[in-house]
Design a protein around this motif. Structure first.
Motif, PDB file in Angstrom:
ATOM      1  N   SER A 278       0.828  -1.205   0.000  1.00  0.00           N
ATOM      2  CA  SER A 278       0.000   0.000   0.000  1.00  0.00           C
ATOM      3  C   SER A 278       0.863   1.255   0.000  1.00  0.00           C
ATOM      4  O   SER A 278       1.982   1.269   0.515  1.00  0.00           O
ATOM      5  CB  SER A 278      -0.913  -0.004   1.223  1.00  0.00           C
ATOM      6  OG  SER A 278      -1.680   1.187   1.277  1.00  0.00           O
ATOM      7  N   SER A 279       0.317   2.330  -0.577  1.00  0.00           N
ATOM      8  CA  SER A 279       0.988   3.630  -0.596  1.00  0.00           C
ATOM      9  C   SER A 279       0.530   4.520   0.541  1.00  0.00           C
ATOM     10  O   SER A 279       1.143   5.561   0.793  1.00  0.00           O
ATOM     11  CB  SER A 279       0.718   4.345  -1.922  1.00  0.00           C
ATOM     12  OG  SER A 279       1.110   3.571  -3.026  1.00  0.00           O
ATOM     13  N   PHE A 285      -4.485   0.588  -0.789  1.00  0.00           N
ATOM     14  CA  PHE A 285      -4.514   1.379  -2.017  1.00  0.00           C
ATOM     15  C   PHE A 285      -3.091   1.708  -2.463  1.00  0.00           C
ATOM     16  O   PHE A 285      -2.287   2.211  -1.677  1.00  0.00           O
ATOM     17  CB  PHE A 285      -5.290   2.682  -1.810  1.00  0.00           C
ATOM     18  CG  PHE A 285      -6.718   2.490  -1.424  1.00  0.00           C
ATOM     19  CD1 PHE A 285      -7.650   2.026  -2.342  1.00  0.00           C
ATOM     20  CD2 PHE A 285      -7.149   2.760  -0.129  1.00  0.00           C
ATOM     21  CE1 PHE A 285      -8.969   1.834  -1.980  1.00  0.00           C
ATOM     22  CE2 PHE A 285      -8.468   2.583   0.237  1.00  0.00           C
ATOM     23  CZ  PHE A 285      -9.378   2.117  -0.690  1.00  0.00           C
ATOM     24  N   SER A 286      -2.798   1.413  -3.723  1.00  0.00           N
ATOM     25  CA  SER A 286      -1.517   1.772  -4.324  1.00  0.00           C
ATOM     26  C   SER A 286      -1.738   3.000  -5.207  1.00  0.00           C
ATOM     27  O   SER A 286      -2.349   2.895  -6.278  1.00  0.00           O
ATOM     28  CB  SER A 286      -0.965   0.611  -5.162  1.00  0.00           C
ATOM     29  OG  SER A 286       0.182   1.021  -5.868  1.00  0.00           O
ATOM     30  N   ILE A 287      -1.248   4.142  -4.751  1.00  0.00           N
ATOM     31  CA  ILE A 287      -1.447   5.390  -5.495  1.00  0.00           C
ATOM     32  C   ILE A 287      -0.820   5.312  -6.875  1.00  0.00           C
ATOM     33  O   ILE A 287      -1.366   5.830  -7.857  1.00  0.00           O
ATOM     34  CB  ILE A 287      -0.854   6.583  -4.707  1.00  0.00           C
ATOM     35  CG1 ILE A 287      -1.493   6.661  -3.316  1.00  0.00           C
ATOM     36  CG2 ILE A 287      -1.076   7.888  -5.470  1.00  0.00           C
ATOM     37  CD1 ILE A 287      -2.977   6.856  -3.333  1.00  0.00           C
ATOM     38  N   VAL A 288       0.333   4.650  -6.961  1.00  0.00           N
ATOM     39  CA  VAL A 288       1.019   4.535  -8.254  1.00  0.00           C
ATOM     40  C   VAL A 288       0.132   3.822  -9.264  1.00  0.00           C
ATOM     41  O   VAL A 288      -0.017   4.264 -10.409  1.00  0.00           O
ATOM     42  CB  VAL A 288       2.363   3.789  -8.083  1.00  0.00           C
ATOM     43  CG1 VAL A 288       2.993   3.505  -9.443  1.00  0.00           C
ATOM     44  CG2 VAL A 288       3.311   4.605  -7.228  1.00  0.00           C
ATOM     45  N   VAL A 396     -12.486  13.104  -0.643  1.00  0.00           N
ATOM     46  CA  VAL A 396     -12.128  13.678   0.656  1.00  0.00           C
ATOM     47  C   VAL A 396     -11.344  12.663   1.490  1.00  0.00           C
ATOM     48  O   VAL A 396     -10.324  12.990   2.121  1.00  0.00           O
ATOM     49  CB  VAL A 396     -13.389  14.139   1.414  1.00  0.00           C
ATOM     50  CG1 VAL A 396     -13.046  14.558   2.837  1.00  0.00           C
ATOM     51  CG2 VAL A 396     -14.049  15.297   0.668  1.00  0.00           C
ATOM     52  N   PHE A 397     -11.806  11.410   1.475  1.00  0.00           N
ATOM     53  CA  PHE A 397     -11.111  10.361   2.231  1.00  0.00           C
ATOM     54  C   PHE A 397      -9.681  10.175   1.736  1.00  0.00           C
ATOM     55  O   PHE A 397      -8.737  10.080   2.538  1.00  0.00           O
ATOM     56  CB  PHE A 397     -11.869   9.038   2.125  1.00  0.00           C
ATOM     57  CG  PHE A 397     -11.051   7.844   2.540  1.00  0.00           C
ATOM     58  CD1 PHE A 397     -10.793   7.598   3.884  1.00  0.00           C
ATOM     59  CD2 PHE A 397     -10.520   6.981   1.582  1.00  0.00           C
ATOM     60  CE1 PHE A 397     -10.033   6.504   4.269  1.00  0.00           C
ATOM     61  CE2 PHE A 397      -9.749   5.895   1.965  1.00  0.00           C
ATOM     62  CZ  PHE A 397      -9.506   5.651   3.309  1.00  0.00           C
ATOM     63  N   MET A 402      -3.855  10.574   2.171  1.00  0.00           N
ATOM     64  CA  MET A 402      -2.552  10.934   1.617  1.00  0.00           C
ATOM     65  C   MET A 402      -1.826  11.947   2.511  1.00  0.00           C
ATOM     66  O   MET A 402      -0.600  11.874   2.680  1.00  0.00           O
ATOM     67  CB  MET A 402      -2.724  11.483   0.203  1.00  0.00           C
ATOM     68  CG  MET A 402      -3.212  10.447  -0.805  1.00  0.00           C
ATOM     69  SD  MET A 402      -3.600  11.135  -2.428  1.00  0.00           S
ATOM     70  CE  MET A 402      -1.964  11.593  -3.002  1.00  0.00           C
ATOM     71  N   ILE A 403      -2.567  12.897   3.080  1.00  0.00           N
ATOM     72  CA  ILE A 403      -1.944  13.868   3.992  1.00  0.00           C
ATOM     73  C   ILE A 403      -1.399  13.165   5.229  1.00  0.00           C
ATOM     74  O   ILE A 403      -0.253  13.403   5.648  1.00  0.00           O
ATOM     75  CB  ILE A 403      -2.964  14.956   4.395  1.00  0.00           C
ATOM     76  CG1 ILE A 403      -3.298  15.844   3.195  1.00  0.00           C
ATOM     77  CG2 ILE A 403      -2.415  15.812   5.538  1.00  0.00           C
ATOM     78  CD1 ILE A 403      -4.397  16.856   3.462  1.00  0.00           C
ATOM     79  N   MET A 404      -2.200  12.281   5.825  1.00  0.00           N
ATOM     80  CA  MET A 404      -1.749  11.549   7.000  1.00  0.00           C
ATOM     81  C   MET A 404      -0.559  10.655   6.661  1.00  0.00           C
ATOM     82  O   MET A 404       0.386  10.537   7.464  1.00  0.00           O
ATOM     83  CB  MET A 404      -2.892  10.703   7.569  1.00  0.00           C
ATOM     84  CG  MET A 404      -4.017  11.508   8.191  1.00  0.00           C
ATOM     85  SD  MET A 404      -3.449  12.574   9.547  1.00  0.00           S
ATOM     86  CE  MET A 404      -2.734  11.375  10.672  1.00  0.00           C
ATOM     87  N   SER A 405      -0.580  10.047   5.489  1.00  0.00           N
ATOM     88  CA  SER A 405       0.534   9.184   5.079  1.00  0.00           C
ATOM     89  C   SER A 405       1.809   9.993   4.904  1.00  0.00           C
ATOM     90  O   SER A 405       2.896   9.562   5.320  1.00  0.00           O
ATOM     91  CB  SER A 405       0.186   8.472   3.770  1.00  0.00           C
ATOM     92  OG  SER A 405      -0.990   7.697   3.906  1.00  0.00           O
ATOM     93  N   GLY A 406       1.690  11.186   4.293  1.00  0.00           N
ATOM     94  CA  GLY A 406       2.850  12.049   4.113  1.00  0.00           C
ATOM     95  C   GLY A 406       3.431  12.516   5.436  1.00  0.00           C
ATOM     96  O   GLY A 406       4.653  12.503   5.636  1.00  0.00           O
ATOM     97  N   LEU A 407       2.551  12.908   6.359  1.00  0.00           N
ATOM     98  CA  LEU A 407       3.016  13.353   7.669  1.00  0.00           C
ATOM     99  C   LEU A 407       3.669  12.199   8.443  1.00  0.00           C
ATOM    100  O   LEU A 407       4.722  12.376   9.079  1.00  0.00           O
ATOM    101  CB  LEU A 407       1.842  13.910   8.481  1.00  0.00           C
ATOM    102  CG  LEU A 407       1.228  15.229   7.978  1.00  0.00           C
ATOM    103  CD1 LEU A 407      -0.029  15.564   8.764  1.00  0.00           C
ATOM    104  CD2 LEU A 407       2.243  16.365   8.090  1.00  0.00           C
TER     105      LEU A 407
END
Length: 450
Positions: A278-279, A285-288, A396-397, A402-407
């Motif tokens: 996962s991303s 979910f794999s964003i790539v 929105v989800f 993605m924001i939480m993953s980046g942080l």
């Protein structure tokens, strides 16, 4: 070689000016008169600046590998040209350039000779021009250089706002004056549609008697029929008709989920162990893969009826370039390498390898020929109100995810490289909910880069 933001902004300004000058000069020679090729009023073309900036960010490490530097330049310029042309056409309802009558063109936005030229320009910029410009810009005192960039940015912003406002005003006036013209045009379109239906029916039956009948004409008739069907569905209130925004969002989530599951099964078979692919921190979910599905669909949608070999080649090149860009982007933004193919033969900097590029080509064929028609039909069966609401909830989800993953990844990188203890409420929250054990379980192949 990595460049600072100061250097990248200078590249954008200088190449925007140089691109306008060279393009205008070439057009003047061709047309035997002055032709301003720029979209804006001023003497600059931001698309050239954006292309040069992307070359500097994503292709600098290929400086000593001229073939892949050339190939990367062609692919990046392909994306920039298509993206710019598509956005301008959607905003202003007109094409700012059209190569549809030229050979080896794609969607009327790009043509092979210009794409090859852009590849050569990428080699020139990365190998020769950028180092020279970097030395020259450092001769300017930093305070003066920053002031020049601020002034240039203000001028460019005012020009952009003024240009867009002027074009929209003119378009509004033209629309009000063209009601009669549009009515007559609609009548002519109806007549043309009827004629094309009859022509398509005739060609279909003639094909049986004459197998060598022009395939291109039959294909065009089939595509026109599909466009008419999409228009009828949209008129009837069907959700996410054609290659629309809502369809692409739904396909992103389907592609991201299926990509994650596929990679997980592949790793289980080849490596003998179950690991997360996962991303993001919430959900499989794999964003790539999700963005890859959107990219392939948006670009190849109009060519989905082409041969498998055509789609395979296109998917191989686009998929490889896309994965390479994603690898560079995540390393720059997060300071982390999420995959490394250095141990696999025929790899490029460990970011991509030939075997997985072929997988992208196969995936493109399977996606466009088998999965897309199936998923598209399922998506269009969703009631429109439910579909619209569900789509925005998913958007929105995913933004939150993605924001939480980046942080979480940024905090994990700091813990690994600097060992800095939490000092703010956010850092305490991230350390509690996303400790090293959880991050290593979600991203088992992540490598922190200094």
């Amino acid at each position: 070689m990595s460049y600072s933001m100061y250097e990248l902004l200078w590249f954008f300004i200088l190449y925007s000016l140089a691109g306008w000058a060279l393009g205008t000069a070439a057009a003047a020679v061709r047309e035997k008169k002055f032709v301003d090729i720029g979209f804006l009023f001023g003497p600059y073309c931001p698309s050239y600046g954006i292309s040069a900036l992307l070359f500097a960010v994503f292709l600098s490490e290929l400086k000593n590998n001229l073939f892949f530097l050339f190939l990367g330049g062609t692919v990046l310029s392909f994306f920039v040209t298509i993206g710019t042309g598509f956005v301008l056409e959607r905003i202003f309802h007109r094409k700012w350039w059209d190569y549809s009558r030229k050979r080896f063109q794609f969607g009327g936005y790009v043509t092979l000779p210009y794409t090859v030229l852009w590849g050569l320009i990428a080699v020139f910029c990365v190998s020769f021009a950028n180092p020279l410009l970097t030395d020259l810009m450092h001769l300017i005192p930093r305070s003066i250089g920053e002031l020049i960039l601020i002034i240039a940015g203000i001028i460019l912003g005012i020009d952009l706002i003024g240009t867009i406002s002027g074009i929209l005003t003119v378009r509004s006036r033209v629309n009000k004056a063209s009601i009669v013209y549009r009515i007559s045009e609609d009548l002519q379109s109806a007549a043309d549609t009827l004629g094309e239906d009859l022509t398509g029916w005739t060609l279909k039956h003639l094909k049986k008697a004459y197998p060598n009948l022009d395939e291109k004409a039959l294909l065009q008739a089939k595509l026109e029929k599909e466009r008419e069907l999409e228009a009828a569905k949209e008129k009837a209130g069907v959700f996410a008709v054609g290659c629309s925004f809502y369809k692409l969002v739904c396909l992103f989530f389907l592609g991201a989920f299926l990509g994650d599951i596929t990679e997980t099964i592949f790793c289980l078979i080849t490596a003998g162990k179950l690991m997360s692919r996962s991303s993001v921190v919430y959900g499989p979910f794999s964003i790539v893969w999700g963005l890859g599905c959107v990219l392939l669909t948006a670009i190849l949608y109009q060519y989905r009826t082409r041969s498998d070999s055509y789609i395979f080649v296109f998917g191989t090149i686009l998929g490889g370039a896309y994965e390479y860009i994603c690898s560079v982007f995540t390393e720059i933004v997060f300071g982390t390498v999420f995959w490394d193919y250095s141990h696999i033969p025929f790899n490029l900097g460990g970011r991509i390898n030939l075997l997985y590029c072929f997988f992208w080509g196969i995936a493109a064929v399977v996606w466009l020929k088998i999965l897309y028609p199936l998923f598209s039909g399922w998506i269009e069966k969703i009631p429109k109100k439910i579909g619209v609401t569900l789509t925005w909830v998913m958007i929105v989800f995913m933004i939150f995810d993605m924001i939480m993953s980046g942080l979480a990844m940024a905090r994990y990188s700091i813990r690994q490289t600097e060992g800095v203890k939490a000092s703010t409420g956010l850092e305490y929250f991230l350390d509690e909910h996303f400790p090293d054990e959880r991050m290593e379980r979600i991203y088992p192949n992540a490598i922190i880069v200094e």
